[in-house]
Write an enzyme that holds these catalytic residues in place. Structure first.
Site, PDB file in Angstrom:
ATOM      1  N   HIS A  12      -3.436  -8.442   1.637  1.00  0.00           N
ATOM      2  CA  HIS A  12      -4.593  -7.747   1.076  1.00  0.00           C
ATOM      3  C   HIS A  12      -5.842  -8.181   1.824  1.00  0.00           C
ATOM      4  O   HIS A  12      -5.858  -9.227   2.482  1.00  0.00           O
ATOM      5  CB  HIS A  12      -4.726  -8.052  -0.415  1.00  0.00           C
ATOM      6  N   LYS A  16      -6.294 -11.496   4.536  1.00  0.00           N
ATOM      7  CA  LYS A  16      -5.967 -11.246   5.938  1.00  0.00           C
ATOM      8  C   LYS A  16      -6.275 -12.449   6.834  1.00  0.00           C
ATOM      9  O   LYS A  16      -5.473 -12.800   7.698  1.00  0.00           O
ATOM     10  CB  LYS A  16      -6.669  -9.997   6.449  1.00  0.00           C
ATOM     11  N   THR A  38       1.804  -3.740   7.837  1.00  0.00           N
ATOM     12  CA  THR A  38       1.037  -2.573   7.435  1.00  0.00           C
ATOM     13  C   THR A  38      -0.145  -2.440   8.397  1.00  0.00           C
ATOM     14  O   THR A  38      -0.524  -3.396   9.078  1.00  0.00           O
ATOM     15  CB  THR A  38       0.572  -2.721   5.973  1.00  0.00           C
ATOM     16  N   SER A  58      -1.351   1.819   6.505  1.00  0.00           N
ATOM     17  CA  SER A  58      -1.943   0.771   5.684  1.00  0.00           C
ATOM     18  C   SER A  58      -1.350   0.877   4.276  1.00  0.00           C
ATOM     19  O   SER A  58      -0.832   1.928   3.889  1.00  0.00           O
ATOM     20  CB  SER A  58      -3.468   0.887   5.659  1.00  0.00           C
ATOM     21  N   GLY A  59      -1.448  -0.212   3.525  1.00  0.00           N
ATOM     22  CA  GLY A  59      -0.855  -0.247   2.187  1.00  0.00           C
ATOM     23  C   GLY A  59      -1.271   0.896   1.288  1.00  0.00           C
ATOM     24  O   GLY A  59      -0.421   1.595   0.716  1.00  0.00           O
ATOM     25  N   ASP A  84      -3.641 -10.591  -3.182  1.00  0.00           N
ATOM     26  CA  ASP A  84      -4.862 -11.056  -3.854  1.00  0.00           C
ATOM     27  C   ASP A  84      -4.675 -10.788  -5.338  1.00  0.00           C
ATOM     28  O   ASP A  84      -4.892  -9.666  -5.804  1.00  0.00           O
ATOM     29  CB  ASP A  84      -6.075 -10.312  -3.299  1.00  0.00           C
ATOM     30  N   HIS A  91      -3.232   0.838  -5.307  1.00  0.00           N
ATOM     31  CA  HIS A  91      -1.835   1.188  -5.040  1.00  0.00           C
ATOM     32  C   HIS A  91      -0.877   0.155  -5.639  1.00  0.00           C
ATOM     33  O   HIS A  91       0.203  -0.083  -5.120  1.00  0.00           O
ATOM     34  CB  HIS A  91      -1.614   1.349  -3.529  1.00  0.00           C
ATOM     35  N   ASP A  94       2.867   0.809  -5.828  1.00  0.00           N
ATOM     36  CA  ASP A  94       3.591   0.653  -4.561  1.00  0.00           C
ATOM     37  C   ASP A  94       3.917  -0.820  -4.302  1.00  0.00           C
ATOM     38  O   ASP A  94       5.007  -1.156  -3.826  1.00  0.00           O
ATOM     39  CB  ASP A  94       2.765   1.190  -3.387  1.00  0.00           C
ATOM     40  N   ARG A 100       9.910  -5.302  -6.226  1.00  0.00           N
ATOM     41  CA  ARG A 100      11.146  -5.024  -6.961  1.00  0.00           C
ATOM     42  C   ARG A 100      12.314  -4.837  -5.991  1.00  0.00           C
ATOM     43  O   ARG A 100      13.411  -5.356  -6.208  1.00  0.00           O
ATOM     44  CB  ARG A 100      10.970  -3.804  -7.858  1.00  0.00           C
TER      45      ARG A 100
END
Length: 132
Positions: A12, A16, A38, A58-59, A84, A91, A94, A100
């Protein structure tokens, strides 16, 4: 000799710099791996550390889902995702899905620097054993 371990690197925004510093401290280990990241994270790793990094979106634009797809297809061995936990992410579903998938498929997942360090110890062992 076995193929290179495939490692996904995700961070995040507020994490970074932590990820870049962590990878820099373990540069030789990560150079011996096939790296995926990502979008923005991969760009920073490539520019700052001169690493070859395969990037996805990107995420927030679906990158976490793309990494999750690679996991499901058996194309990823480890995930380092410095999250974070104090900032809401648009998102978040996601992110939860990616975590998971790691749990369901028993893929090692580090979400903080302490567990990332443990994964690097394992990576070093794998790389050492692949040379013999």
């Amino acid at each position: 000799m076995m193929e290179k371990p495939k490692v996904a690197l995700i961070a995040h925004d507020k994490k970074k710099i932590d990820l870049i510093m962590f990878v820099k401290e373990n540069l030789e280990t990560f150079k011996a791996c096939e790296l995926y990241a990502t979008g923005t994270t991969g760009k920073f790793l490539s520019e700052k550390l001169k690493l070859i990094v395969n990037t996805v979106h990107s995420g927030p634009l679906g990158g976490d889902i793309q990494i999750g797809s690679m996991l499901v297809e058996g194309r990823m061995d480890f995930v380092i995702f410095l999250r974070d936990p104090l900032t809401a992410q648009p998102h978040e579903p996601d992110i939860s899905a990616l975590m998971r998938v790691c749990d369901v498929l028993n893929i090692p997942l580090a979400t903080n620097l302490a567990t990332a360090e443990a994964l690097v110890v394992e990576l070093k062992s794998i790389l050492k054993n692949s040379k013999t």
